[in-house]
Motif scaffolding. Structure first.
Motif, PDB file in Angstrom:
ATOM      1  N   THR A 230       0.905  -1.223  -0.430  1.00 52.61           N
ATOM      2  CA  THR A 230      -0.374   0.157  -0.408  1.00 52.61           C
ATOM      3  C   THR A 230       0.695   1.671  -0.158  1.00 52.61           C
ATOM      4  O   THR A 230       1.871   1.404  -0.257  1.00 52.61           O
ATOM      5  CB  THR A 230      -1.157   0.025   1.231  1.00 52.61           C
ATOM      6  N   THR A 231       0.005   2.632   0.135  1.00 51.93           N
ATOM      7  CA  THR A 231       1.184   3.647  -0.081  1.00 51.93           C
ATOM      8  C   THR A 231       0.833   4.259   1.756  1.00 51.93           C
ATOM      9  O   THR A 231       1.600   5.190   1.755  1.00 51.93           O
ATOM     10  CB  THR A 231      -0.309   4.739  -0.639  1.00 51.93           C
ATOM     11  N   VAL A 232       0.472   3.346   2.442  1.00 53.14           N
ATOM     12  CA  VAL A 232       1.292   3.909   4.115  1.00 53.14           C
ATOM     13  C   VAL A 232       2.961   3.333   4.339  1.00 53.14           C
ATOM     14  O   VAL A 232       3.290   2.255   3.553  1.00 53.14           O
ATOM     15  CB  VAL A 232       0.189   3.398   4.803  1.00 53.14           C
ATOM     16  N   THR A 233       3.101   4.580   4.542  1.00 52.51           N
ATOM     17  CA  THR A 233       4.454   4.506   5.361  1.00 52.51           C
ATOM     18  C   THR A 233       5.104   3.429   6.353  1.00 52.51           C
ATOM     19  O   THR A 233       4.341   3.544   7.650  1.00 52.51           O
ATOM     20  CB  THR A 233       5.476   5.510   5.132  1.00 52.51           C
ATOM     21  N   ALA A 234       5.863   2.401   6.017  1.00 51.26           N
ATOM     22  CA  ALA A 234       6.159   1.290   7.211  1.00 51.26           C
ATOM     23  C   ALA A 234       6.998   2.228   8.770  1.00 51.26           C
ATOM     24  O   ALA A 234       8.378   3.071   8.084  1.00 51.26           O
ATOM     25  CB  ALA A 234       7.282   0.247   6.902  1.00 51.26           C
ATOM     26  N   GLY A 235       6.511   2.393   9.316  1.00 52.76           N
ATOM     27  CA  GLY A 235       6.838   2.684  10.605  1.00 52.76           C
ATOM     28  C   GLY A 235       6.740   2.291  11.956  1.00 52.76           C
ATOM     29  O   GLY A 235       5.229   2.016  11.652  1.00 52.76           O
ATOM     30  N   SER A 236       6.760   3.074  13.174  1.00 54.40           N
ATOM     31  CA  SER A 236       5.845   3.284  14.374  1.00 54.40           C
ATOM     32  C   SER A 236       5.015   5.005  14.984  1.00 54.40           C
ATOM     33  O   SER A 236       6.078   5.684  13.608  1.00 54.40           O
ATOM     34  CB  SER A 236       7.101   3.068  15.524  1.00 54.40           C
ATOM     35  N   TYR A 237       4.526   4.441  14.958  1.00 53.09           N
ATOM     36  CA  TYR A 237       3.468   5.720  14.524  1.00 53.09           C
ATOM     37  C   TYR A 237       3.288   5.907  17.090  1.00 53.09           C
ATOM     38  O   TYR A 237       2.741   5.270  17.843  1.00 53.09           O
ATOM     39  CB  TYR A 237       2.282   5.548  14.813  1.00 53.09           C
ATOM     40  N   GLY A 238       3.374   7.248  17.087  1.00 54.98           N
ATOM     41  CA  GLY A 238       2.864   7.327  18.485  1.00 54.98           C
ATOM     42  C   GLY A 238       4.302   7.868  19.345  1.00 54.98           C
ATOM     43  O   GLY A 238       4.660   7.139  19.017  1.00 54.98           O
ATOM     44  N   SER A 239       3.992   8.953  21.131  1.00 49.79           N
ATOM     45  CA  SER A 239       5.112   9.231  22.186  1.00 49.79           C
ATOM     46  C   SER A 239       4.695   9.946  22.903  1.00 49.79           C
ATOM     47  O   SER A 239       3.195   9.168  22.839  1.00 49.79           O
ATOM     48  CB  SER A 239       5.781  10.558  20.598  1.00 49.79           C
ATOM     49  N   ALA A 240       5.271  10.317  23.801  1.00 53.21           N
ATOM     50  CA  ALA A 240       4.621  10.409  24.696  1.00 53.21           C
ATOM     51  C   ALA A 240       3.787  11.459  24.512  1.00 53.21           C
ATOM     52  O   ALA A 240       2.917  11.355  26.046  1.00 53.21           O
ATOM     53  CB  ALA A 240       5.895  10.910  26.137  1.00 53.21           C
ATOM     54  N   THR A 241       3.638  12.435  23.626  1.00 52.97           N
ATOM     55  CA  THR A 241       3.385  13.736  23.425  1.00 52.97           C
ATOM     56  C   THR A 241       2.025  13.491  21.887  1.00 52.97           C
ATOM     57  O   THR A 241       1.298  14.204  22.298  1.00 52.97           O
ATOM     58  CB  THR A 241       4.163  14.804  23.229  1.00 52.97           C
ATOM     59  N   ALA A 242       2.263  12.263  21.784  1.00 49.32           N
ATOM     60  CA  ALA A 242       1.467  11.991  20.538  1.00 49.32           C
ATOM     61  C   ALA A 242       0.579  11.006  20.364  1.00 49.32           C
ATOM     62  O   ALA A 242       1.472   9.968  21.010  1.00 49.32           O
ATOM     63  CB  ALA A 242       2.299  12.449  19.389  1.00 49.32           C
ATOM     64  N   VAL A 262      -1.049  15.281  22.178  1.00 45.89           N
ATOM     65  CA  VAL A 262      -2.211  15.568  23.374  1.00 45.89           C
ATOM     66  C   VAL A 262      -1.659  16.265  24.375  1.00 45.89           C
ATOM     67  O   VAL A 262      -0.113  16.629  24.283  1.00 45.89           O
ATOM     68  CB  VAL A 262      -2.129  14.098  23.629  1.00 45.89           C
ATOM     69  N   SER A 263      -1.958  16.768  25.391  1.00 45.18           N
ATOM     70  CA  SER A 263      -1.775  18.194  26.531  1.00 45.18           C
ATOM     71  C   SER A 263      -0.954  17.595  27.413  1.00 45.18           C
ATOM     72  O   SER A 263      -1.543  16.039  27.707  1.00 45.18           O
ATOM     73  CB  SER A 263      -2.696  18.863  26.713  1.00 45.18           C
ATOM     74  N   SER A 264       0.169  17.535  27.148  1.00 41.85           N
ATOM     75  CA  SER A 264       0.800  16.761  28.335  1.00 41.85           C
ATOM     76  C   SER A 264       1.093  17.836  30.240  1.00 41.85           C
ATOM     77  O   SER A 264       1.911  17.877  31.157  1.00 41.85           O
ATOM     78  CB  SER A 264       2.691  16.716  27.791  1.00 41.85           C
ATOM     79  N   THR A 265       0.496  18.588  30.282  1.00 35.56           N
ATOM     80  CA  THR A 265       0.080  19.809  31.441  1.00 35.56           C
ATOM     81  C   THR A 265      -1.225  19.690  32.250  1.00 35.56           C
ATOM     82  O   THR A 265      -1.913  18.907  30.860  1.00 35.56           O
ATOM     83  CB  THR A 265      -0.016  21.031  30.635  1.00 35.56           C
TER      84      THR A 265
END
Length: 474
Positions: A230-242, A262-265
């Motif tokens: 597919t056209t989706v790029t292979a990799g990892s998505y998401g973090s402490a703030t996303a 997302v809010s971190s406060t």
């Protein structure tokens, strides 16, 4: 006239000048030295008996049975004689004639009758024998018919063997089977999730083709079903703030992938004053107690408590004595008088004591019924007073409960002036009569017993004098 009358018992000393017996024609039975040698009993329908040298001689008539050889019997009339075994040859004595019953004539008569019966039965037996012979003949006839059937089965068995032995017929069956196999269909039908088709296995080939991102390569006779890229790029998505975001089509494929911040406060507000914010990434949230409040954090748990100073702690209530309540607050004891002391007189509408109770004073029960449900009752008093609340003279006693508060009673009736018993008296009864009296024994040798006291001159009472003679009051 009621008086003490002597009772003659075994061992009593009794010297009788004469003995008056009712209904005797002579009026008196006499004897010498206390022994009766002659007895004469006369009267209509009675048996006259006298004592002789050989025993008692009876005359008159009697019915029933006797024991003995009957040698002294005369004038005997018998309507029938029954005996179990004629071989015993019983003997009947009638008057002066002796008859021996041997049963010889009886046997002859019986033998003749038996011979006649046997002759008759023999005719019957011959008749049964004829019928039995006819039945046997029928069985013989059936045996011949059965033999014919067996012969037919043997013929069929032989024919069956001949049929199997002929190879031509078996060869024809084999050829027919081969023709059937040759005419079998060589077409295969195919059905998909939608649509149907058929393939001739001799002239056509089966083709696999993919669509909607599915490929079907065939290698070395194997068919593979693979997903296309597919056209989706292979990799990892998401973090402490996303956080990761995805787009999925109707076939369940990922067509797009990304992240969202997302809010971190964390904003914090107090119940009375003050506001603050905490970075969930770089800051630590601290709980701190003030004003006697403590805050502890252990194993991801926050615990709030109170300090010893300024707060009520270690509080308890106790009663050091009857009528006193002691409150202990922060180590300080305060006694409160409830107004109920050991010297007070207390009135309760009801009282239940679940443990032992000891009453050191007098106990007065003014109710209608006193019920004791103890297993054993121990009373220190030597004498128990009954009937204390009734007018005199009266009656009272003890009842043994035999069900529903009713049973046998031991009674003293002042009207009778003596003790008695009654087999059925209710515990709620206010009066009862004796159905039978108790006989009292007065021992003249006991200094506490007064044989002349009118209290004991009652019918049925017994007196024993100094000579051990027995008297009954009647």
């Amino acid at each position: 006239m009621a008086q003490w009358k002597k009772v003659i018992v075994s061992g009593s000393s009794a010297n009788l000048a004469n003995l008056q017996v009712d209904s005797l024609s002579s009026g008196v039975v006499t004897g010498a030295s206390g022994n009766l040698t002659t007895t004469a009993i006369n009267g209509t329908g009675n048996i006259l008996a006298t004592t002789g040298a050989t025993g008692v001689v009876l005359s008159g008539s009697f019915s029933g049975s006797y024991i003995g050889d009957g040698s002294g019997l005369t004038g005997v009339l018998a309507s029938s004689i029954e005996f179990a075994d004629v071989l015993n040859k019983p003997t009947l004595v009638s008057g002066s004639v002796q008859i021996d019953i041997t049963g010889t004539d009886g046997y002859s008569t019986f033998s003749s009758s038996l011979a006649s019966d046997i002759a008759t039965n023999a005719s019957d037996i011959l008749s049964v024998s004829g019928a039995l012979a006819s039945d046997v003949a029928g069985l013989v006839a059936d045996s011949g018919s059965f033999s014919t059937r067996v012969t037919a089965l043997e013929s069929f068995s032989s024919s069956l063997n001949d049929a199997f032995a002929t190879d031509v017929e078996l060869a024809a069956v084999s050829q027919s089977f081969e023709n059937t196999i040759a005419n079998l269909s060589q077409t295969i039908s195919i059905s998909g999730s939608s649509g149907n088709d058929s393939i001739d296995l001799k002239t056509e080939s089966l083709t696999f083709s993919g669509s909607q991102g599915i490929s079907t390569p065939v290698t070395d006779g194997n068919v593979e079903i693979k997903l296309n890229n597919t056209t989706v790029t292979a990799g990892s998505y998401g973090s402490a703030t996303a956080i990761p975001t995805f787009t999925v089509d109707a076939q369940g494929r990922l067509t797009a992938a990304g992240t969202a911040n997302v809010s971190s406060t964390l904003n914090i507000s107090g119940s009375t004053s003050g506001n603050d914010s905490v970075s969930l990434i770089s800051d630590a949230l601290t709980f701190e107690g003030t004003g006697g409040i403590t805050a502890d954090v252990t194993d991801n748990k926050i615990s709030f408590g109170t300090a010893a100073s300024g707060f009520v702690s270690g509080s308890s209530f106790s009663s050091p004595s009857q009528g006193t309540v002691r409150a202990t607050i922060n180590g300080v004891q305060t006694d409160v008088d409830t107004g109920l002391q050991t010297t007070d007189s207390v009135t309760f509408a009801g009282l239940t004591v679940t443990a032992n109770a000891i009453i050191q004073g007098d106990l007065t029960v003014q109710g209608t019924t006193t019920t004791l449900q103890t297993t054993n009752t121990a009373i220190t008093d030597k004498f128990v007073l009954l009937n204390s609340g009734s007018a005199n003279p009266d009656e009272g006693g003890i009842i043994i409960d035999e069900g529903s508060g009713t049973g046998h009673a031991f009674i003293y009736d002042a009207g009778d002036g003596r003790f008695g018993v009654n087999q059925s008296v209710s515990s709620t009864a206010t009066t009862a009569n004796s159905e039978a009296y108790l006989a009292l024994v007065i021992d003249q040798d006991n200094v506490a017993h007064d044989v002349d006291d009118a209290e004991y001159h009652k019918r049925g009472n017994i007196k024993i004098d100094s000579n051990d003679d027995v008297f009954i009051y009647t």
